[in-house]
Design a protein around this motif. Structure first.
Motif, PDB file in Angstrom:
ATOM      1  N   ILE A  28       0.852  -1.188   0.000  1.00  0.00           N
ATOM      2  CA  ILE A  28       0.000   0.000   0.000  1.00  0.00           C
ATOM      3  C   ILE A  28       0.885   1.234   0.000  1.00  0.00           C
ATOM      4  O   ILE A  28       1.710   1.422   0.898  1.00  0.00           O
ATOM      5  CB  ILE A  28      -0.953   0.007   1.210  1.00  0.00           C
ATOM      6  CG1 ILE A  28      -2.009  -1.075   1.037  1.00  0.00           C
ATOM      7  CG2 ILE A  28      -1.593   1.381   1.391  1.00  0.00           C
ATOM      8  CD1 ILE A  28      -3.000  -1.175   2.154  1.00  0.00           C
ATOM      9  N   ASP A  61      -0.454   4.932  -0.817  1.00  0.00           N
ATOM     10  CA  ASP A  61      -1.630   5.699  -1.205  1.00  0.00           C
ATOM     11  C   ASP A  61      -1.253   6.808  -2.192  1.00  0.00           C
ATOM     12  O   ASP A  61      -0.133   7.337  -2.159  1.00  0.00           O
ATOM     13  CB  ASP A  61      -2.266   6.306   0.050  1.00  0.00           C
ATOM     14  CG  ASP A  61      -3.693   6.745  -0.175  1.00  0.00           C
ATOM     15  OD1 ASP A  61      -3.891   7.840  -0.745  1.00  0.00           O
ATOM     16  OD2 ASP A  61      -4.615   6.004   0.216  1.00  0.00           O
ATOM     17  N   ASN A  62      -2.204   7.162  -3.073  1.00  0.00           N
ATOM     18  CA  ASN A  62      -1.902   8.232  -4.021  1.00  0.00           C
ATOM     19  C   ASN A  62      -1.688   9.575  -3.332  1.00  0.00           C
ATOM     20  O   ASN A  62      -1.139  10.500  -3.931  1.00  0.00           O
ATOM     21  CB  ASN A  62      -2.981   8.341  -5.109  1.00  0.00           C
ATOM     22  CG  ASN A  62      -4.377   8.573  -4.570  1.00  0.00           C
ATOM     23  OD1 ASN A  62      -4.555   9.045  -3.446  1.00  0.00           O
ATOM     24  ND2 ASN A  62      -5.380   8.243  -5.368  1.00  0.00           N
ATOM     25  N   LYS A  63      -2.075   9.682  -2.055  1.00  0.00           N
ATOM     26  CA  LYS A  63      -1.767  10.902  -1.287  1.00  0.00           C
ATOM     27  C   LYS A  63      -0.265  11.092  -1.135  1.00  0.00           C
ATOM     28  O   LYS A  63       0.206  12.211  -0.907  1.00  0.00           O
ATOM     29  CB  LYS A  63      -2.399  10.843   0.104  1.00  0.00           C
ATOM     30  CG  LYS A  63      -3.914  10.756   0.155  1.00  0.00           C
ATOM     31  CD  LYS A  63      -4.392  10.803   1.607  1.00  0.00           C
ATOM     32  CE  LYS A  63      -5.894  10.568   1.737  1.00  0.00           C
ATOM     33  NZ  LYS A  63      -6.240   9.143   1.551  1.00  0.00           N
ATOM     34  N   GLY A 115       1.605   7.084  -4.666  1.00  0.00           N
ATOM     35  CA  GLY A 115       1.475   5.689  -5.052  1.00  0.00           C
ATOM     36  C   GLY A 115       1.248   5.504  -6.541  1.00  0.00           C
ATOM     37  O   GLY A 115       0.729   6.387  -7.228  1.00  0.00           O
ATOM     38  N   TRP A 133      -1.777  -0.453  -3.792  1.00  0.00           N
ATOM     39  CA  TRP A 133      -3.140  -0.035  -3.468  1.00  0.00           C
ATOM     40  C   TRP A 133      -3.155   1.278  -2.711  1.00  0.00           C
ATOM     41  O   TRP A 133      -2.189   1.619  -2.010  1.00  0.00           O
ATOM     42  CB  TRP A 133      -3.791  -1.084  -2.576  1.00  0.00           C
ATOM     43  CG  TRP A 133      -4.259  -2.306  -3.280  1.00  0.00           C
ATOM     44  CD1 TRP A 133      -4.118  -2.611  -4.600  1.00  0.00           C
ATOM     45  CD2 TRP A 133      -4.957  -3.409  -2.676  1.00  0.00           C
ATOM     46  NE1 TRP A 133      -4.685  -3.834  -4.856  1.00  0.00           N
ATOM     47  CE2 TRP A 133      -5.205  -4.346  -3.704  1.00  0.00           C
ATOM     48  CE3 TRP A 133      -5.382  -3.684  -1.383  1.00  0.00           C
ATOM     49  CZ2 TRP A 133      -5.861  -5.550  -3.469  1.00  0.00           C
ATOM     50  CZ3 TRP A 133      -6.038  -4.878  -1.133  1.00  0.00           C
ATOM     51  CH2 TRP A 133      -6.284  -5.802  -2.173  1.00  0.00           C
ATOM     52  N   ASN A 134      -4.280   1.967  -2.810  1.00  0.00           N
ATOM     53  CA  ASN A 134      -4.592   3.024  -1.856  1.00  0.00           C
ATOM     54  C   ASN A 134      -4.990   2.397  -0.529  1.00  0.00           C
ATOM     55  O   ASN A 134      -5.369   1.220  -0.470  1.00  0.00           O
ATOM     56  CB  ASN A 134      -5.729   3.901  -2.367  1.00  0.00           C
ATOM     57  CG  ASN A 134      -5.287   4.834  -3.473  1.00  0.00           C
ATOM     58  OD1 ASN A 134      -4.128   5.253  -3.528  1.00  0.00           O
ATOM     59  ND2 ASN A 134      -6.198   5.156  -4.382  1.00  0.00           N
ATOM     60  N   GLY A 135      -4.927   3.187   0.531  1.00  0.00           N
ATOM     61  CA  GLY A 135      -5.263   2.679   1.851  1.00  0.00           C
ATOM     62  C   GLY A 135      -6.748   2.811   2.144  1.00  0.00           C
ATOM     63  O   GLY A 135      -7.602   2.740   1.254  1.00  0.00           O
ATOM     64  N   ILE A 165      -2.256   4.912   4.948  1.00  0.00           N
ATOM     65  CA  ILE A 165      -1.710   5.248   3.631  1.00  0.00           C
ATOM     66  C   ILE A 165      -0.554   4.361   3.170  1.00  0.00           C
ATOM     67  O   ILE A 165      -0.124   4.483   2.022  1.00  0.00           O
ATOM     68  CB  ILE A 165      -1.232   6.714   3.602  1.00  0.00           C
ATOM     69  CG1 ILE A 165      -0.169   6.967   4.688  1.00  0.00           C
ATOM     70  CG2 ILE A 165      -2.422   7.671   3.749  1.00  0.00           C
ATOM     71  CD1 ILE A 165       0.553   8.290   4.538  1.00  0.00           C
ATOM     72  N   TYR A 166      -0.040   3.453   4.014  1.00  0.00           N
ATOM     73  CA  TYR A 166       1.202   2.754   3.637  1.00  0.00           C
ATOM     74  C   TYR A 166       1.323   1.452   4.401  1.00  0.00           C
ATOM     75  O   TYR A 166       1.048   1.392   5.610  1.00  0.00           O
ATOM     76  CB  TYR A 166       2.391   3.664   3.976  1.00  0.00           C
ATOM     77  CG  TYR A 166       3.765   3.130   3.667  1.00  0.00           C
ATOM     78  CD1 TYR A 166       4.348   3.342   2.427  1.00  0.00           C
ATOM     79  CD2 TYR A 166       4.507   2.443   4.626  1.00  0.00           C
ATOM     80  CE1 TYR A 166       5.630   2.874   2.146  1.00  0.00           C
ATOM     81  CE2 TYR A 166       5.774   1.966   4.356  1.00  0.00           C
ATOM     82  CZ  TYR A 166       6.344   2.187   3.111  1.00  0.00           C
ATOM     83  OH  TYR A 166       7.602   1.724   2.849  1.00  0.00           O
TER      84      TYR A 166
END
Length: 225
Positions: A23, A25-27, A30, A35-37, A42-43
């Motif tokens: 994971i 996250d695109n925040k 990513g 994957w996103n969380g 987020i990770y």
């Protein structure tokens, strides 16, 4: 059900450790292969420190860092709880907050270890740095992160993380959306066989361990504290 296998991803790393990031996250930048969380989670990385390997001293700020020791041990150095040792079946949670912290995790042994690391964004900015430590208990899901501000057992958050050290035929259920990571064994999750290194996203968990020991790491939202 969505399933992502650790073995399908690139094995990277830095300094004295190898890791697979499942994971990101695109925040935090990513890509399509991770994957996103869920919520502020987020990770997630599944890491092995090289024999006598270490991360090197590095800072964090406005981030909560949860470390789950699966095999071996680490020695924790840094601005919080300097000199603390963590062994298999133990978990530490560190809140950097606005104050921030620096740390270095060191493998003191002449063999590889294994640790899961999860990151969660705090819901309130500017909080003081803090540290929590937990011993896992067999046949139980232990909350190691999340809960309301009125309690002090865990770092507060609407994102909940629980870890279970489960034996054969133990069943765990959870309502609502979740992400689960299987480590060190196998089980049946919502009628699908899952194994070490499998990450699952679904709704309404029903998991039964099918090996003598398996770690279940469970992330979900908004359970009453």
């Amino acid at each position: 059900m969505q399933l992502l296998s650790k073995n399908s991803l690139h094995r990277g790393g830095f300094a004295g450790l190898k890791e697979t990031r499942l994971i990101v996250d695109n925040k935090i930048g990513g890509q399509n292969n991770t994957w996103n969380g869920l919520g502020n989670f987020i990770y997630l990385a599944d890491a092995q420190f090289l024999p006598n390997g270490q991360t090197g001293m590095h800072p964090h700020k406005e981030l909560d860092v949860i470390s789950i020791m699966v095999e071996g041990s680490i020695e924790h150095k840094g601005s919080m709880e300097n000199g603390k040792a963590m062994h298999a079946e133990q978990v530490q949670a560190q809140r950097a907050g606005g104050e921030g912290f620096v740390h270095n995790e060191i493998n003191p042994e002449n063999k590889e270890n294994r640790m899961l690391q999860l990151w969660v964004l705090p819901e309130t900015a500017g909080e003081p740095a803090s540290y929590k430590f937990y011993d896992l208990k067999k046949e139980q899901m232990i909350r190691v992160y999340g809960g309301n501000k009125s309690q002090s057992e865990t770092l507060d958050s609407q994102t909940i993380i629980e870890v279970g050290l489960l034996s054969k035929n133990t069943t765990i259920t959870q309502h609502g959306e979740f992400i689960a990571y299987i480590t060190g064994g196998k089980g049946i999750l919502n009628d699908v066989e899952v194994k070490d290194g499998d990450l699952v996203r679904d709704v309404n968990l029903n998991f039964t361990a099918s090996t003598q020991q398996v770690y279940l790491t469970l992330i979900y939202l908004n359970k009453a504290s």
